[in-house]
Design an enzyme around this catalytic site. Structure first.
Site, PDB file in Angstrom:
ATOM      1  CD  GLU A 127      -4.855 -42.711  54.265  1.00  0.00           C
ATOM      2  OE1 GLU A 127      -6.019 -41.710  54.563  1.00  0.00           O
ATOM      3  OE2 GLU A 127      -4.241 -43.415  55.102  1.00  0.00           O
ATOM      4  N   GLY A 268     -14.812 -41.212  56.055  1.00  0.00           N
ATOM      5  CA  GLY A 268     -15.260 -40.228  57.040  1.00  0.00           C
ATOM      6  C   GLY A 268     -14.998 -39.279  56.185  1.00  0.00           C
ATOM      7  CG  MET A 270      -7.994 -37.724  52.484  1.00  0.00           C
ATOM      8  SD  MET A 270      -7.209 -39.290  53.454  1.00  0.00           S
ATOM      9  CE  MET A 270      -5.433 -38.484  53.187  1.00  0.00           C
ATOM     10  CD  GLU A 271      -4.809 -38.106  56.387  1.00  0.00           C
ATOM     11  OE1 GLU A 271      -6.212 -38.440  56.402  1.00  0.00           O
ATOM     12  OE2 GLU A 271      -4.461 -38.495  57.025  1.00  0.00           O
ATOM     13  CG  HIS A 304      -8.494 -37.937  62.957  1.00  0.00           C
ATOM     14  ND1 HIS A 304      -8.983 -38.999  63.864  1.00  0.00           N
ATOM     15  CD2 HIS A 304      -8.139 -38.312  61.793  1.00  0.00           C
ATOM     16  CE1 HIS A 304      -7.739 -40.041  62.995  1.00  0.00           C
ATOM     17  NE2 HIS A 304      -8.109 -39.808  61.061  1.00  0.00           N
ATOM     18  CD  GLU A 305     -10.006 -36.496  58.908  1.00  0.00           C
ATOM     19  OE1 GLU A 305      -8.382 -37.002  58.656  1.00  0.00           O
ATOM     20  OE2 GLU A 305     -10.249 -37.401  59.185  1.00  0.00           O
ATOM     21  CG  HIS A 308      -4.490 -36.656  60.572  1.00  0.00           C
ATOM     22  ND1 HIS A 308      -3.309 -38.501  60.476  1.00  0.00           N
ATOM     23  CD2 HIS A 308      -5.170 -37.980  60.161  1.00  0.00           C
ATOM     24  CE1 HIS A 308      -4.639 -39.171  60.564  1.00  0.00           C
ATOM     25  NE2 HIS A 308      -5.328 -39.193  59.989  1.00  0.00           N
ATOM     26  CD  GLU A 327      -6.055 -42.259  59.757  1.00  0.00           C
ATOM     27  OE1 GLU A 327      -6.580 -41.973  60.930  1.00  0.00           O
ATOM     28  OE2 GLU A 327      -5.431 -42.492  58.907  1.00  0.00           O
TER      29      GLU A 327
HETATM   30  N1  ARG Z   1      -6.906 -41.173  56.283  1.00  0.00           N
HETATM   31  C1  ARG Z   1      -8.323 -40.928  56.524  1.00  0.00           C
HETATM   32  C2  ARG Z   1      -8.453 -40.467  58.213  1.00  0.00           C
HETATM   33  O1  ARG Z   1      -8.849 -41.677  59.010  1.00  0.00           O
HETATM   34  C3  ARG Z   1      -8.649 -42.786  56.013  1.00  0.00           C
HETATM   35  C4  ARG Z   1      -8.895 -41.663  55.008  1.00  0.00           C
HETATM   36  C5  ARG Z   1      -9.101 -43.494  54.737  1.00  0.00           C
HETATM   37  N2  ARG Z   1      -9.532 -43.944  53.128  1.00  0.00           N
HETATM   38  C6  ARG Z   1      -9.867 -45.093  52.269  1.00  0.00           C
HETATM   39  N3  ARG Z   1     -10.273 -44.955  50.987  1.00  0.00           N
HETATM   40  N4  ARG Z   1      -8.830 -46.307  52.870  1.00  0.00           N
HETATM   41  O2  ARG Z   1      -8.603 -39.682  58.610  1.00  0.00           O
HETATM   42 ZN    ZN Z   2      -7.050 -40.851  60.719  1.00  0.00          ZN
END
Ligand code: ARG
Ligand code: ZN
Length: 882
Positions: A127, A268, A270-271, A304-305, A308, A327
């Protein structure tokens, strides 16, 4: 390579792809410098696309080895390869298979996007647009495919091989020293949720049984020898899973759930489906090495993850403009989880502090954008406080407006209707309109309009008629690209408080809708007359911070003290004390700026003394929040323009010193009384006790440096946990002298082999508000434990300096700005995402007094004028200067 002049992508230009990819079979042969990826893509024309269109697959830093269509090698005329794409000129207008073999170098991947190596561990981050760095693909979230992944690696180098979904098979590759694992993920997903991991890792695991009786193996994998430090995260994961079943009716859907912690990570965590990848900072915890704040962050980010999985994965986003769909909603969900696990009011106060510090600051400057932006050049620059934190506030307002039951029905409908799809914010809101029977079209403005609304309130009490009139008005200041603003729907939760503290009846006399103590301000202005009000009330507005707005009301200090003492809403108790403190610091700052003697209004100290005597013991964590004064950045935002950070610092410190002196005996007694007993436990009550004890020491030390130093040195030496040790060190950091330097050296020696602990040490030194700090920071960039290649190190040292040291970053001579510009320019070619994030430290530069403003502008222009900038940095510098 991507270019500096990245095109603008607009929401209004969205159209579906011309082809779909139903299944993806990947064969990844891991190698440190030459990893081979074979992707077998089952494609077909999209009925919603343009018939006969060329197929353009995204790619970045890939070497194409071979390309076959339905098993036959593609002729040179059939396709073209550019640095950012592979184009098939005339794809078959029927289902077909494209097999692409590519090679990439994970060790050279310093951007940490795509497949890379972190301390010898292969991992991925896809992502937002990293999958195109693994294979050519339609790298956008509305292309959902079922993935089967074979991962092969040297058995010694990578005994553990993890992929998305469920494990299918594993085995040896005879005679090669290599082995493989086969993974299958039955849930169609966009490629940004793809992940794999290969390496030598330790694991902690347990069996989790879902509400419907399905057994899931949940596991956390960490660097060898660190398993013990992952047990708290594992427990937090199990609690998150249970909570989502109970509160949202959502169960986990695979046989395994893996979390992997790596030490080089841009964000932080990634899900990725069934395989979350984390910055190890948000997994590893032990009493000796992690603070209470670290534990709370780990719990929140693990949740949080995990959350998701439903809000993000089962239902994903149609395009990146819809980022808040997953988000904002998932932040809302993790905040609710932490509120239920810990103290709801204290969590609310902490979240509002963050919202104001991050999102209000963003919204007030050149980087302001709506919760759902309408355009972007670089999507990675939109993982912002506005999308995340304001996005969560919008969900919270929705719940307040339609009520908890309709909110739950709307969520159920969303899960049922949108499961398996790539959805839009419109799809989401439609579920709540249906579930509540309400027209939410005006509410939608919250998603489309940037800027923080200001609500102004004034009132009049008529004792003879026993009526109380409240006049509310709203306006939103212009933001980049949005000069005109419409009124938004603002839920104002309120109460009327009598002089002696009793809650007065709330009866709206005119036709104004008032439900459960919530008024809805949806026009430019609103007048309400309350009837049968027995005495002059003090209004308690925006209880629980019911909307992400600035409130302006000229309440007398005495009225604020009434709220501080008596409001039944703890948030507004805290807010009342903060508002008085803000006023006192503003006055001190004004005097400092004018070169006058600073006198500090004694009533704040008296109110705090009363609070400490009567209520501090009832809720330690809450009391700690009350004792923490508004920050220098809070004050700068309050002043709004022509800010002199030195005057703010001097004014604020004078107030802190006066309070510390006035409350000295009480603080010392409290400090003694709250001394920790027994073994360290990270639970909320114990953490609250430590937080209050440190707040007391911090204030005490401001009032009496000698006494503060003595107590802090003793605490530092005796500490058996990181919260106490680092708390003492943080107090010492503000007390120049030998004791501080000795403690800093001791700390570095004690934790020399632990990078995450040294990050705290870097960060703390970077925030010392003294003239020597920039030199100290420069020196620390040469420390053996520091590396520009590791995002956590860079954020700790450089990020803390730029974002957490108002006087030294904003040095009048501009040296702080120049330093940051140098770092950003040097880092950009290696890691543009982290460089761009650092550069956002300039986001409030226009609020500064003219001298500093000019120096900040010059530094920004120097960055903007650097040839060959990444789209990431070029976008931030360009918008910051616009
Ligand atoms: N989806 C992830 C989270 O908030 C964030 C990842 C964002 N990474 C990036 N390279 N923009 O849990
Ligand atoms: Zn997130």
């Amino acid at each position: 390579m991507r270019t500096e002049n990245a095109p603008v992508v607009r929401l209004e230009d969205y159209r579906p792809t011309d082809y779909l990819i139903d299944t993806v079979k990947l064969d990844v042969r891991l190698h440190p410098t030459a990893t081979r990826v074979t992707a077998e893509l089952a494609l077909r024309p999209n009925p919603k696309g343009t018939p006969g269109a060329a197929l353009t697959l995204d790619g970045d830093e890939l070497r194409l080895v071979s390309a076959r269509l339905d098993g036959v090698a593609l002729g040179a005329a059939a396709y073209a390869v550019t640095p950012s794409s592979l184009v098939l000129h005339a794809p078959p207008q029927r289902p077909f298979t494209l097999t692409l073999e590519t090679e990439l170098d994970p060790s050279a991947n310093t951007k940490l996007m795509g497949l890379y190596r972190s301390s010898g561990i292969y991992c991925t981050q896809c992502e937002a647009e990293g999958f195109r760095r693994i294979t050519y693909f339609l790298d956008r979230p509305d292309v959902l495919s079922v993935y089967t992944t074979r991962i092969e690696a040297d058995r010694e180098e990578a005994p553990l091989l993890l992929g998305n979904g469920n494990p299918v098979e594993r085995g040896e590759v005879p005679g090669t020293g290599r082995h493989y694992a086969l993974w299958h993920d039955p849930f169609p997903k966009p490629c940004y949720l793809f992940a794999l991991v290969g390496g030598r890792l330790d694991k902690v695991s347990q069996t989790y049984v879902t509400g419907s009786g399905r057994a899931v193996e949940i596991a956390i994998h960490v660097e060898a020898g660190k398993g013990e430090r992952a047990t708290y995260a594992l427990d937090a994961l199990a609690r998150s899973m249970r909570w989502d079943e109970k509160v949202f009716g959502r169960e986990y859907d695979l046989d395994v759930f893996n979390v992997v912690a790596v030490s080089d990570f841009n964000m932080g965590a990634m899900e990725n489906k069934g395989l979350n990848i984390f910055n190890d900072k948000y997994v590893l915890a032990s009493a000796e090495k992690a603070t209470d704040a670290d534990y709370a962050n780990i719990e929140a980010i693990i949740a949080h993850e995990y959350f998701h999985n439903w809000t993000g994965n089962r239902i994903t986003c149609r395009d990146w403009f819809q980022l808040c769909l997953k988000e904002g909603l998932t932040v809302f969900r993790d905040q609710e989880f932490s509120s239920d696990e810990r103290s709801r009011p204290v969590k609310r106060i902490a979240d509002v502090r963050t919202l104001r510090a991050q999102q209000f600051a963003e919204d007030a400057g050149p980087l302001a954008h709506p919760v759902r932006p309408a355009q972007y050049r670089e999507i990675n620059n939109f993982y912002t406080a506005t999308v995340y934190e304001k996005g969560a506030e919008v969900i919270r307002m929705l719940k307040t407006l339609i009520g908890a039951e309709a909110f739950r029905r709307g969520m159920d409908l969303y899960f049922e209707r949108c499961d398996g799809t790539a959805a839009t914010v419109e799809d989401f809101i439609a579920c709540f309109a249906e579930a509540s029977g309400r027209d939410l079209s005006q509410f939608f403005t919250w998603y489309e309009q940037a800027g923080t609304p200001t609500v102004t309130a004034s009132s009049h009490y008529d004792p003879a008629a026993r009526t109380y009139r409240l006049d509310l008005a709203q306006r939103t200041p212009p933001t980049p690209g949005q000069a005109e603003k419409r009124p938004v729907v603002i839920p104002v939760a309120l109460g009327l408080v009598g002089e002696s503290g009793r809650e007065l009846p709330l009866k709206a006399g005119n036709e104004v809708p008032l439900a459960n103590g919530v008024l809805t301000l949806d026009g430019p202005a609103l007048s309400v007359t309350f009837t049968d009000v027995p005495e002059r009330p003090v209004p308690s507005l925006l209880r629980g911070f019911s909307a992400p707005v600035r409130l302006e009301m000229d309440l007398a200090d005495e009225d604020l003290f009434v709220l501080f003492r008596h409001d039944r809403d703890p948030f507004n108790q805290w807010q009342a004390a903060q508002t008085v403190a803000t006023r006192v610091i503003l006055e001190a700052t004004r005097a400092a700026r004018a070169g006058q003697a600073i006198s500090v209004d004694a009533r704040l100290g008296e109110a705090l003394a009363h609070f400490l005597d009567s209520r501090a013991e009832a809720d330690h964590a809450f009391a700690a929040q009350v004792l923490a004064l508004p920050t220098e950045a809070d004050m700068a935002r309050e002043i709004g323009g022509d800010v002199d950070p030195d005057a703010v610092f001097t004014g604020r410190l004078a107030v802190k010193r006066a309070l510390g002196a006035a409350l000295a005996d009480r603080l010392a007694a409290l400090y003694g009384r709250l001394a920790s007993r027994g073994a360290y436990s990270p639970d909320a009550a114990s953490a609250g006790r430590r937080a209050l004890r440190h707040a007391a020491l911090d204030l005490l030390a401001a009032g009496d440096a000698a006494r503060g130093t003595e107590l802090a040195v003793a605490q530092f030496a005796a500490a058996d946990n990181m919260t106490d040790r680092f708390g003492a060190l943080a107090v010492l950091a503000h007390l120049p002298g030998a004791a501080r330097e000795t403690a800093l050296a001791d700390f570095a020696g004690r934790f020399h082999d632990d990078p995450l602990v040294l990050d705290k040490w870097f960060a703390l030194q970077a925030t010392i508000p003294e003239a020597g700090t920039l030199d100290r920071v420069r020196e620390l960039t040469r420390h053996p434990a520091f590396s520009m290649g590791n995002p956590n190190r860079v954020r700790s040292l450089v990020g803390s300096f730029a974002m957490g040291n108002a006087t030294q970053f904003n040095r009048a001579d501009g040296a702080g700005y120049d330093f940051l510009a140098d770092v950003v320019i040097a880092l950009d070619p290696k890691n543009p995402q982290v460089a761009a994030r650092l550069l956002t430290a300039f986001r409030t530069w226009r609020m500064l007094e003219p001298g500093r403003r000019a120096k900040a502008e010059a530094a920004l222009k120097r960055v903007a004028g650097t040839p060959g900038l990444s789209p990431d940095v070029s976008d931030i510098s360009g918008r910051s200067l616009a």
